[in-house]
Motif scaffolding. Sequence first.
Motif, PDB file in Angstrom:
ATOM      1  N   ILE A 245       0.858  -1.197   0.000  1.00  0.00           N
ATOM      2  CA  ILE A 245       0.000   0.000   0.000  1.00  0.00           C
ATOM      3  C   ILE A 245       0.886   1.237   0.000  1.00  0.00           C
ATOM      4  CG2 ILE A 245      -1.859   1.248   1.170  1.00  0.00           C
ATOM      5  CD1 ILE A 245      -2.509  -1.419   2.611  1.00  0.00           C
ATOM      6  N   ARG A 246       0.847   2.016  -1.093  1.00  0.00           N
ATOM      7  CA  ARG A 246       1.795   3.127  -1.253  1.00  0.00           C
ATOM      8  C   ARG A 246       1.183   4.454  -0.814  1.00  0.00           C
ATOM      9  NH1 ARG A 246       5.631   0.702  -0.174  1.00  0.00           N
ATOM     10  NH2 ARG A 246       6.776   2.599  -0.626  1.00  0.00           N
ATOM     11  N   GLY A 247       0.813   4.508   0.461  1.00  0.00           N
ATOM     12  CA  GLY A 247       0.256   5.726   1.032  1.00  0.00           C
ATOM     13  C   GLY A 247      -0.159   5.433   2.467  1.00  0.00           C
ATOM     14  N   ALA A 248      -0.734   6.443   3.122  1.00  0.00           N
ATOM     15  CA  ALA A 248      -1.150   6.281   4.516  1.00  0.00           C
ATOM     16  C   ALA A 248      -2.114   5.104   4.628  1.00  0.00           C
ATOM     17  CB  ALA A 248      -1.826   7.560   4.995  1.00  0.00           C
ATOM     18  N   HIS A 249      -1.982   4.345   5.701  1.00  0.00           N
ATOM     19  CA  HIS A 249      -2.772   3.119   5.842  1.00  0.00           C
ATOM     20  C   HIS A 249      -2.812   2.716   7.301  1.00  0.00           C
ATOM     21  CE1 HIS A 249       1.462   2.002   5.432  1.00  0.00           C
ATOM     22  NE2 HIS A 249       1.171   1.133   6.377  1.00  0.00           N
ATOM     23  N   SER A 250      -3.720   1.800   7.616  1.00  0.00           N
ATOM     24  CA  SER A 250      -3.673   1.140   8.915  1.00  0.00           C
ATOM     25  C   SER A 250      -3.550  -0.350   8.659  1.00  0.00           C
ATOM     26  CB  SER A 250      -4.929   1.453   9.725  1.00  0.00           C
ATOM     27  OG  SER A 250      -6.059   0.938   9.063  1.00  0.00           O
ATOM     28  N   PRO A 277      -2.269   3.829  -4.446  1.00  0.00           N
ATOM     29  CA  PRO A 277      -1.682   2.805  -5.319  1.00  0.00           C
ATOM     30  C   PRO A 277      -1.327   1.520  -4.566  1.00  0.00           C
ATOM     31  CG  PRO A 277      -0.656   4.932  -5.706  1.00  0.00           C
ATOM     32  CD  PRO A 277      -1.501   5.084  -4.476  1.00  0.00           C
ATOM     33  N   LEU A 278      -1.416   0.415  -5.288  1.00  0.00           N
ATOM     34  CA  LEU A 278      -1.042  -0.900  -4.762  1.00  0.00           C
ATOM     35  C   LEU A 278       0.076  -1.470  -5.623  1.00  0.00           C
ATOM     36  CD1 LEU A 278      -4.545  -2.546  -4.140  1.00  0.00           C
ATOM     37  CD2 LEU A 278      -2.851  -1.890  -2.405  1.00  0.00           C
ATOM     38  N   ALA A 279       1.161  -1.885  -4.976  1.00  0.00           N
ATOM     39  CA  ALA A 279       2.301  -2.446  -5.704  1.00  0.00           C
ATOM     40  C   ALA A 279       2.428  -3.937  -5.393  1.00  0.00           C
ATOM     41  CB  ALA A 279       3.582  -1.724  -5.278  1.00  0.00           C
ATOM     42  N   ALA A 280       2.998  -4.659  -6.341  1.00  0.00           N
ATOM     43  CA  ALA A 280       3.284  -6.084  -6.109  1.00  0.00           C
ATOM     44  C   ALA A 280       4.295  -6.187  -4.975  1.00  0.00           C
ATOM     45  CB  ALA A 280       3.864  -6.710  -7.373  1.00  0.00           C
ATOM     46  N   TRP A 281       4.012  -6.986  -3.963  1.00  0.00           N
ATOM     47  CA  TRP A 281       4.965  -7.053  -2.828  1.00  0.00           C
ATOM     48  C   TRP A 281       6.167  -7.913  -3.190  1.00  0.00           C
ATOM     49  CZ3 TRP A 281       6.890 -11.094  -0.054  1.00  0.00           C
ATOM     50  CH2 TRP A 281       6.230 -12.322  -0.127  1.00  0.00           C
ATOM     51  N   THR A 282       5.962  -8.890  -4.102  1.00  0.00           N
ATOM     52  CA  THR A 282       7.089  -9.670  -4.596  1.00  0.00           C
ATOM     53  C   THR A 282       6.813 -10.041  -6.048  1.00  0.00           C
ATOM     54  OG1 THR A 282       8.637 -11.480  -4.107  1.00  0.00           O
ATOM     55  CG2 THR A 282       6.290 -11.982  -3.892  1.00  0.00           C
ATOM     56  N   SER A 283       7.815 -10.624  -6.698  1.00  0.00           N
ATOM     57  CA  SER A 283       7.680 -10.921  -8.124  1.00  0.00           C
ATOM     58  C   SER A 283       6.913 -12.227  -8.349  1.00  0.00           C
ATOM     59  CB  SER A 283       9.067 -11.014  -8.758  1.00  0.00           C
ATOM     60  OG  SER A 283       9.852 -11.965  -8.070  1.00  0.00           O
ATOM     61  N   GLY A 284       6.482 -12.434  -9.589  1.00  0.00           N
ATOM     62  CA  GLY A 284       5.763 -13.651  -9.933  1.00  0.00           C
ATOM     63  C   GLY A 284       5.136 -13.530 -11.311  1.00  0.00           C
ATOM     64  N   VAL A 285       4.181 -14.396 -11.558  1.00  0.00           N
ATOM     65  CA  VAL A 285       3.475 -14.414 -12.843  1.00  0.00           C
ATOM     66  C   VAL A 285       1.984 -14.291 -12.550  1.00  0.00           C
ATOM     67  CG1 VAL A 285       2.928 -15.818 -14.876  1.00  0.00           C
ATOM     68  CG2 VAL A 285       5.257 -15.826 -13.930  1.00  0.00           C
ATOM     69  N   VAL A 286       1.291 -13.432 -13.308  1.00  0.00           N
ATOM     70  CA  VAL A 286      -0.136 -13.214 -13.079  1.00  0.00           C
ATOM     71  C   VAL A 286      -0.916 -14.472 -13.454  1.00  0.00           C
ATOM     72  CG1 VAL A 286      -2.163 -11.841 -13.672  1.00  0.00           C
ATOM     73  CG2 VAL A 286       0.095 -10.763 -13.545  1.00  0.00           C
ATOM     74  N   GLN A 287      -1.686 -14.964 -12.484  1.00  0.00           N
ATOM     75  CA  GLN A 287      -2.448 -16.188 -12.697  1.00  0.00           C
ATOM     76  C   GLN A 287      -3.923 -15.885 -12.991  1.00  0.00           C
ATOM     77  OE1 GLN A 287      -1.889 -18.683  -9.312  1.00  0.00           O
ATOM     78  NE2 GLN A 287      -2.004 -20.558 -10.520  1.00  0.00           N
ATOM     79  N   TYR A 288      -4.491 -14.939 -12.263  1.00  0.00           N
ATOM     80  CA  TYR A 288      -5.866 -14.504 -12.512  1.00  0.00           C
ATOM     81  C   TYR A 288      -5.927 -12.987 -12.424  1.00  0.00           C
ATOM     82  CZ  TYR A 288      -6.927 -19.354 -11.394  1.00  0.00           C
ATOM     83  OH  TYR A 288      -6.944 -20.712 -11.369  1.00  0.00           O
ATOM     84  N   ASN A 289      -6.798 -12.406 -13.256  1.00  0.00           N
ATOM     85  CA  ASN A 289      -7.038 -10.971 -13.236  1.00  0.00           C
ATOM     86  C   ASN A 289      -8.478 -10.816 -13.673  1.00  0.00           C
ATOM     87  OD1 ASN A 289      -7.400  -8.298 -13.913  1.00  0.00           O
ATOM     88  ND2 ASN A 289      -5.430  -8.075 -14.948  1.00  0.00           N
ATOM     89  N   ALA A 290      -9.380 -10.580 -12.734  1.00  0.00           N
ATOM     90  CA  ALA A 290     -10.807 -10.667 -13.058  1.00  0.00           C
ATOM     91  C   ALA A 290     -11.637  -9.859 -12.071  1.00  0.00           C
ATOM     92  CB  ALA A 290     -11.243 -12.131 -13.041  1.00  0.00           C
ATOM     93  N   HIS A 334      -5.220  -0.090  -7.511  1.00  0.00           N
ATOM     94  CA  HIS A 334      -5.470   0.938  -6.497  1.00  0.00           C
ATOM     95  C   HIS A 334      -6.456   0.418  -5.465  1.00  0.00           C
ATOM     96  CE1 HIS A 334      -4.135   3.149 -10.080  1.00  0.00           C
ATOM     97  NE2 HIS A 334      -3.560   3.961  -9.215  1.00  0.00           N
ATOM     98  N   VAL A 335      -6.274   0.869  -4.239  1.00  0.00           N
ATOM     99  CA  VAL A 335      -7.179   0.496  -3.154  1.00  0.00           C
ATOM    100  C   VAL A 335      -8.575   1.015  -3.466  1.00  0.00           C
ATOM    101  CG1 VAL A 335      -7.702   0.836  -0.702  1.00  0.00           C
ATOM    102  CG2 VAL A 335      -5.323   0.558  -1.444  1.00  0.00           C
ATOM    103  N   SER A 336      -9.584   0.170  -3.245  1.00  0.00           N
ATOM    104  CA  SER A 336     -10.959   0.612  -3.408  1.00  0.00           C
ATOM    105  C   SER A 336     -11.887  -0.311  -2.621  1.00  0.00           C
ATOM    106  CB  SER A 336     -11.332   0.650  -4.901  1.00  0.00           C
ATOM    107  OG  SER A 336     -12.598   1.243  -5.069  1.00  0.00           O
ATOM    108  N   ASP A 337     -13.154  -0.313  -2.992  1.00  0.00           N
ATOM    109  CA  ASP A 337     -14.138  -1.113  -2.253  1.00  0.00           C
ATOM    110  C   ASP A 337     -15.047  -1.881  -3.199  1.00  0.00           C
ATOM    111  OD1 ASP A 337     -15.493   1.008  -3.323  1.00  0.00           O
ATOM    112  OD2 ASP A 337     -16.491   1.609  -1.476  1.00  0.00           O
ATOM    113  N   THR A 338     -14.512  -2.273  -4.362  1.00  0.00           N
ATOM    114  CA  THR A 338     -15.336  -3.047  -5.298  1.00  0.00           C
ATOM    115  C   THR A 338     -15.639  -4.411  -4.687  1.00  0.00           C
ATOM    116  OG1 THR A 338     -13.380  -3.890  -6.480  1.00  0.00           O
ATOM    117  CG2 THR A 338     -14.378  -1.863  -7.322  1.00  0.00           C
TER     118      THR A 338
END
Length: 376
Positions: A245-250, A277-290, A334-338
């Motif tokens: 999480i690239r910003g203020a957070h709890s 913004p949300l960044a990948a915390w570690t590397s890998g390969v995208v398995q699902y994006n939906a 990005h952080v949201s509430d979907t």
Amino acid sequence: MNKFNRSNSSALRLALPACLAALAVGVPAAVAADGGTGVPPGPTVSSASCALQPAWTCARGQLLTIEGENLIRSRRVIFFGSDGSADNISVKLSAKASTATTVRVTVPQSARSGLIRVEGSTGETATTRQDLKVVASLPATDDAKDSSKLVAGGKRQAEFRYDVSGRSAPGARVEAVRGTDGKVVRSWSLVSSGRGEVNWNGFVGKNPARSGTYLLRLNEAAKEEAQVVSGSDTQFQMLEGFFPIRGAHSLSSTSTQKFGGGRGHQGTDHFARCGTPLAAWTSGVVQYNAFQGAAGNYIVVRRANGESYAYMHMRERSPAKVGSKVFAGQRLGHVSDTGHAQGCHLHIELWTAPGWYKGGKPYDSLPLMKRLDKLS
Ligand SMILES: [Zn+2]
């Protein structure tokens, strides 16, 4: 979230009847309702834009904002492309994708330039009068690029250069040494002659090295045949991962935000302002994006060690394509509430090998989030 059913993905191709396809080749649009009593007025569209792009231009994977009127509860957006109905792409919208005056939708990776149409809540439609120009995906944003520290699996790697001038000595190696205990965590053989270079991504086998100070150096045997290129022998910080999480957070604190939580919660919830913004915390390969009704926009990344991690409730579909490699620090969304979410937060899941709904088991992500939060 429990009992997660990932069968419901978005971006389905829709075979449009010929009468609709005809509109794609230039019939002017926006057939509005006549406003008769009791009939909600139909949608109209006036503009389409994406961040950092000229008007009416978007890269694949970008969030497209369509402006107009009577857009609340719009059902779908159709990207007509240029090739008759063959390349039409229809994207079903979630309830949160529209307001009275805007529709937000991620431009599908398969979308092509052409007119776009919004289907409103009553089934009436509005088509743009102008093509949306669809360009190739933007280069991946590196949220770790300004960090003074290197991240295992990140885009930036530790570099070490040396020149070989003498005879080959047995056991000559370049070593990665950890500062806290002097342990050699990895080593590389030397080139046979000339300039040699080691680029270390911070991994030891299939896992990131433990966070700490490291040094790349020639071992004693290597010093007989090689010299370090000056500037190469500096210490650096290498982190096991990057805080997502690239910003203020709890960090999750209440029982409902924590793992398990008496309700089979498979992840941990961390709150931040919508749009952080949300960044990948570690590397890998995208398995699902939906998109899924409960998870909202989600992504699952498979790691080199067979484990996987998932981010849920993201604002839009991630720009990272299924099957593509992601690096630590790469912007995934990005952080949201979907989906089913109360308040904008990151729901993160960690799964043991062989991964997310592939036979692995979820485990508590809070210890990792706490470690990463302290360092990055
Ligand atoms: Zn959650």
